[in-house]
Design a protein around this motif. Structure first.
Motif, PDB file in Angstrom:
ATOM      1  N   TRP A  16       0.610  -0.858  -0.150  1.00 61.71           N
ATOM      2  CA  TRP A  16      -0.172   0.316  -0.187  1.00 61.71           C
ATOM      3  C   TRP A  16       0.816   0.946  -0.298  1.00 61.71           C
ATOM      4  O   TRP A  16       1.085   1.867   1.464  1.00 61.71           O
ATOM      5  N   VAL A  18       2.109   5.245  -0.382  1.00 64.34           N
ATOM      6  CA  VAL A  18       1.872   6.422   0.433  1.00 64.34           C
ATOM      7  C   VAL A  18       2.965   7.162  -0.445  1.00 64.34           C
ATOM      8  O   VAL A  18       2.543   8.253  -0.297  1.00 64.34           O
ATOM      9  N   HIS A  28       3.234   1.017   2.615  1.00 65.09           N
ATOM     10  CA  HIS A  28       2.516   1.866   4.178  1.00 65.09           C
ATOM     11  C   HIS A  28       2.416   0.196   5.357  1.00 65.09           C
ATOM     12  O   HIS A  28       2.264  -0.685   4.784  1.00 65.09           O
ATOM     13  N   ARG A  30       0.091  -0.713   7.117  1.00 66.21           N
ATOM     14  CA  ARG A  30      -1.559  -1.023   6.858  1.00 66.21           C
ATOM     15  C   ARG A  30      -2.613  -0.270   4.996  1.00 66.21           C
ATOM     16  O   ARG A  30      -2.056   0.493   4.573  1.00 66.21           O
ATOM     17  N   THR A  32      -4.764   1.379   2.715  1.00 68.27           N
ATOM     18  CA  THR A  32      -5.234   3.169   2.490  1.00 68.27           C
ATOM     19  C   THR A  32      -6.420   3.158   2.247  1.00 68.27           C
ATOM     20  O   THR A  32      -7.053   2.773   1.980  1.00 68.27           O
ATOM     21  N   LYS A  33      -6.836   4.328   2.722  1.00 69.11           N
ATOM     22  CA  LYS A  33      -8.163   5.252   2.135  1.00 69.11           C
ATOM     23  C   LYS A  33      -8.447   4.805   0.919  1.00 69.11           C
ATOM     24  O   LYS A  33      -9.254   4.395   0.162  1.00 69.11           O
ATOM     25  N   SER A  34      -7.134   5.571   0.241  1.00 71.29           N
ATOM     26  CA  SER A  34      -7.150   5.527  -2.284  1.00 71.29           C
ATOM     27  C   SER A  34      -7.233   4.082  -1.874  1.00 71.29           C
ATOM     28  O   SER A  34      -7.854   3.764  -2.976  1.00 71.29           O
ATOM     29  N   TRP A 250      -7.595   1.822  13.318  1.00 70.76           N
ATOM     30  CA  TRP A 250      -7.241   3.410  12.573  1.00 70.76           C
ATOM     31  C   TRP A 250      -8.791   3.428  12.207  1.00 70.76           C
ATOM     32  O   TRP A 250      -8.541   2.996  11.273  1.00 70.76           O
ATOM     33  N   GLU A 252     -11.515   6.378  10.936  1.00 72.87           N
ATOM     34  CA  GLU A 252     -11.654   7.924  10.105  1.00 72.87           C
ATOM     35  C   GLU A 252     -12.232   8.552  11.349  1.00 72.87           C
ATOM     36  O   GLU A 252     -13.048   8.192  11.886  1.00 72.87           O
ATOM     37  N   VAL A 263      -3.809  12.784   7.243  1.00 74.66           N
ATOM     38  CA  VAL A 263      -3.561  11.436   6.975  1.00 74.66           C
ATOM     39  C   VAL A 263      -3.865  12.252   5.186  1.00 74.66           C
ATOM     40  O   VAL A 263      -4.850  12.159   4.893  1.00 74.66           O
ATOM     41  N   ASP A 265      -4.584  10.481   2.255  1.00 72.86           N
ATOM     42  CA  ASP A 265      -4.742   9.439   1.178  1.00 72.86           C
ATOM     43  C   ASP A 265      -6.295   9.678   0.789  1.00 72.86           C
ATOM     44  O   ASP A 265      -7.046   8.429   0.422  1.00 72.86           O
ATOM     45  N   HIS A 277      -4.916  13.235  -4.082  1.00 73.22           N
ATOM     46  CA  HIS A 277      -5.308  13.502  -2.874  1.00 73.22           C
ATOM     47  C   HIS A 277      -5.883  14.067  -1.806  1.00 73.22           C
ATOM     48  O   HIS A 277      -4.722  15.459  -2.083  1.00 73.22           O
TER      49      HIS A 277
END
Length: 300
Positions: A16, A18, A28, A30, A32-34, A250, A252, A263, A265, A277
């Motif tokens: 992932w 970033v 990353h 973990r 990512t939202k993207s 994590w 949001e 963040v 993303d 982003h």
């Protein structure tokens, strides 16, 4: 009332990015939202960017033509049930031996001259399969030779590119997507199990393993993460050790509050000229999982 779609992201490898640039491709710790929104968009078969023909009619329900209009408002959370292990891939591209194609004899007279002694015996299926040492790929930077006018390549010899690529090995994450529209979440869940396009976990070399969409449950991200059991490990792992073996999560937040951090993303678009982003806010917590939560019955 809010609902949460639970998504399982597990595979031998996932990545992932970033801050990946050029020859170094990071990951990353973990998802990512993207990356997850892109996964859902691919499953739904959405285009990468706004369709000019859809303006007014809209590829989104709001008529904006933005294919991500329904997905970007989703609140995003991820629970690291099995964070995995970072691994580095020493990756090389090019160099070595490369088959000569018939058209190369036309576009690069130097290659033709180098192979002239063996071209006489090139017949039938053997034609076009001669090789040269230390050659990478097809000819590039083709232009007319100033002396002869023949089309030639300005790079008759090339060296390998060495890149460094990082992955998470044997990781399993529980992702939550929160929204008040249960029908939307159920549509995304169905698409993840019956995708319109191929899915991967960050990179095309990282396909997901087993079941992806797990369930849609009422509640918030924090409540649902605490009420469901840990995912089974992708591979057999040693028991957790330490004073606190609760998984990290994590979550949001729609606005900055004490304990949150920015963040970068939040996807704006995935256009052909490169993704864009925006910042969003999230907080990190330890999740105390209900000890009586039933174990998952899923295809690993």
């Amino acid at each position: 009332m809010s609902h949460v779609l639970l998504v399982r992201l597990a595979a031998p490898l996932q990545s992932w990015g970033v801050a990946s640039r050029f020859l170094r491709r990071d990951t990353h710790t973990r998802p990512t939202k993207s990356g997850v929104i892109g996964l859902c968009a691919a499953a739904l078969g959405l285009p990468r960017g706004p369709d000019p023909r859809a303006q007014g009619a809209g590829s989104a329900k709001d008529g904006s033509g933005d294919p991500l209009a329904e997905l970007t408002p989703l609140l995003f959370g991820v629970r690291a049930d099995h964070p995995g292990k970072p691994v580095r891939d020493y990756h090389t591209v090019g160099a070595g031996r490369y088959p000569l194609r018939p058209r190369d004899l036309v576009t690069d007279h130097r290659r033709a001259a180098a192979l002239a002694p063996v071209l006489e015996s090139a017949e039938g299926a053997a034609f076009g399969h001669h090789e040269l040492d230390d050659w990478y790929g097809a000819p590039k930077k083709i232009a007319a030779d100033p002396r002869s006018g023949t089309l030639v390549s300005a790079e008759p010899r090339r060296n390998a590119l060495i890149t460094e690529r990082w992955y998470l090995a044997d990781a399993a994450f529980l992702v939550g997507l929160q929204h008040h529209d249960r029908a939307l979440l159920e549509r995304i869940a169905h698409a993840l199990e019956h995708p319109a396009r191929l899915l991967w976990l960050g990179r095309k070399s990282c396909p997901p393993s087993g079941q992806i969409a797990l369930d849609v449950r009422p509640g918030t991200l924090a409540d649902v993460f605490a009420s469901v059991a840990l995912l089974p490990a992708f591979t057999e792992l040693p028991p957790r050790t330490g004073d606190d073996d609760r998984p990290w999560a994590w979550l949001e937040s729609r606005r900055p509050v004490p304990g949150t951090g920015p963040v970068l993303d939040q996807p704006v678009h995935f256009g052909a000229m490169g993704p864009q982003h925006a910042p969003r806010w999230e907080t990190r917590i330890r999740v105390t999982v209900d000890p009586h939560a039933p174990a998952w019955d899923i295809v690993p």
